[in-house]
Design an enzyme around this catalytic site. Sequence first.
Site, PDB file in Angstrom:
ATOM      1  N   ASP A   8      -9.340   5.778   5.922  1.00 21.92           N
ATOM      2  CA  ASP A   8      -9.683   4.390   6.185  1.00 21.92           C
ATOM      3  C   ASP A   8     -11.190   4.181   6.103  1.00 21.92           C
ATOM      4  O   ASP A   8     -11.967   5.097   6.387  1.00 21.92           O
ATOM      5  CB  ASP A   8      -9.169   4.004   7.581  1.00 21.92           C
ATOM      6  N   ASN A  31       0.080  -2.106   2.417  1.00 23.35           N
ATOM      7  CA  ASN A  31      -1.043  -2.374   1.508  1.00 23.35           C
ATOM      8  C   ASN A  31      -0.650  -3.276   0.335  1.00 23.35           C
ATOM      9  O   ASN A  31      -1.512  -3.857  -0.324  1.00 23.35           O
ATOM     10  CB  ASN A  31      -1.651  -1.076   0.963  1.00 23.35           C
TER      11      ASN A  31
HETATM   12  C1  IPE Z   1      -8.657   2.763   2.896  1.00 25.37           C
HETATM   13  O1  IPE Z   1      -9.764   1.933   2.952  1.00 25.37           O
HETATM   14  C2  IPE Z   1      -8.065   2.864   1.504  1.00 25.37           C
HETATM   15  C3  IPE Z   1      -6.755   2.228   1.326  1.00 25.37           C
HETATM   16  C4  IPE Z   1      -6.014   1.686   2.260  1.00 25.37           C
HETATM   17  C5  IPE Z   1      -6.232   2.203  -0.034  1.00 25.37           C
HETATM   18  P1  IPE Z   1      -9.612   0.388   3.293  1.00 25.37           P
HETATM   19  O2  IPE Z   1      -9.452  -0.350   2.012  1.00 25.37           O
HETATM   20  O3  IPE Z   1      -8.537   0.181   4.302  1.00 25.37           O
HETATM   21  O4  IPE Z   1     -11.043   0.073   3.921  1.00 25.37           O
HETATM   22  P2  IPE Z   1     -11.384  -0.938   5.114  1.00 25.37           P
HETATM   23  O5  IPE Z   1     -10.445  -0.684   6.244  1.00 25.37           O
HETATM   24  O6  IPE Z   1     -11.234  -2.324   4.560  1.00 25.37           O
HETATM   25  O7  IPE Z   1     -12.793  -0.611   5.444  1.00 25.37           O
HETATM   26 MG    MG Z   2      -8.457  -0.192   6.329  1.00 23.33          MG
END
Ligand code: IPE
Ligand code: MG
Length: 239
Positions: free
Chosen positions: A2, A50
Amino acid sequence: MDGNGRWAQARGEPRIVGHEAGAESVRAITRECARLGVGELTLYAFSNENWKRPQEEVDLLMGLLRRYLIDERPEIMDNDIRFRVIGRTASMPEPVLEEMRQTISMSADNPGMVLRLALSYGGRQEIIDAAARLVELAKEDPARAAALAASEDGFRSQLYEPGMRDPDLLIRTAGEQRISNFLLWQISYSEIHVTSVMWPEFREAQLHAAFADYQGRERRFGGLIEGVGGERTDRTGDR
Ligand code: IPE
Ligand code: MG
């Protein structure tokens, strides 16, 4: 994994720059885990949830993933890594699935560390999918389905990868103190290490710190430690 987006935004860059830097961390951490003799490394790369992100970010992530699956093959093969995937992968784009299948099959006989990506993955969905498989099995063989549903090992046999070991250590980056639907069944007794470091900055030194933290934990699996406050109770293997 994350914090890719926040890391990029803090630098005034678009989120995809964070995902690209995060892919570098994946490389570094995979290599270091293999070098240190870790048996299995499962990376939460893309959750079921996601899919709710803007289509543009989803598309960029899928493109990055496809490139990763191709570019990492030499590294995977050189390090004897066995590549695996868990999740509802049927919802992934076909070009990604194609590269995924190839990386899985070419590394299938490698004797080293298992590198497992959780893709389109959710812990609740994994448990639901296992229950659904048992319902299907019950139509053909009700006695066997009932027997499987009656024990932990039986139910486990219906999960995405029945042979996977429960993780000893769960590392959560970017400071969030939650599970976010990751490996709900398997993490019952995992030790949790939370670090405020954003994933793109999580490299060898941060991995070593997580392992040092883990080494300081006392794992009792619900029992008692011998000689401390009573008799030792049975432990459930390495779970
Ligand atoms: C993690 O980073 C990667 C994925 C979920 C693909 P994020 O995209 O969740 O990054 P933040 O939480 O917005 O900083
Ligand atoms: Mg994230």
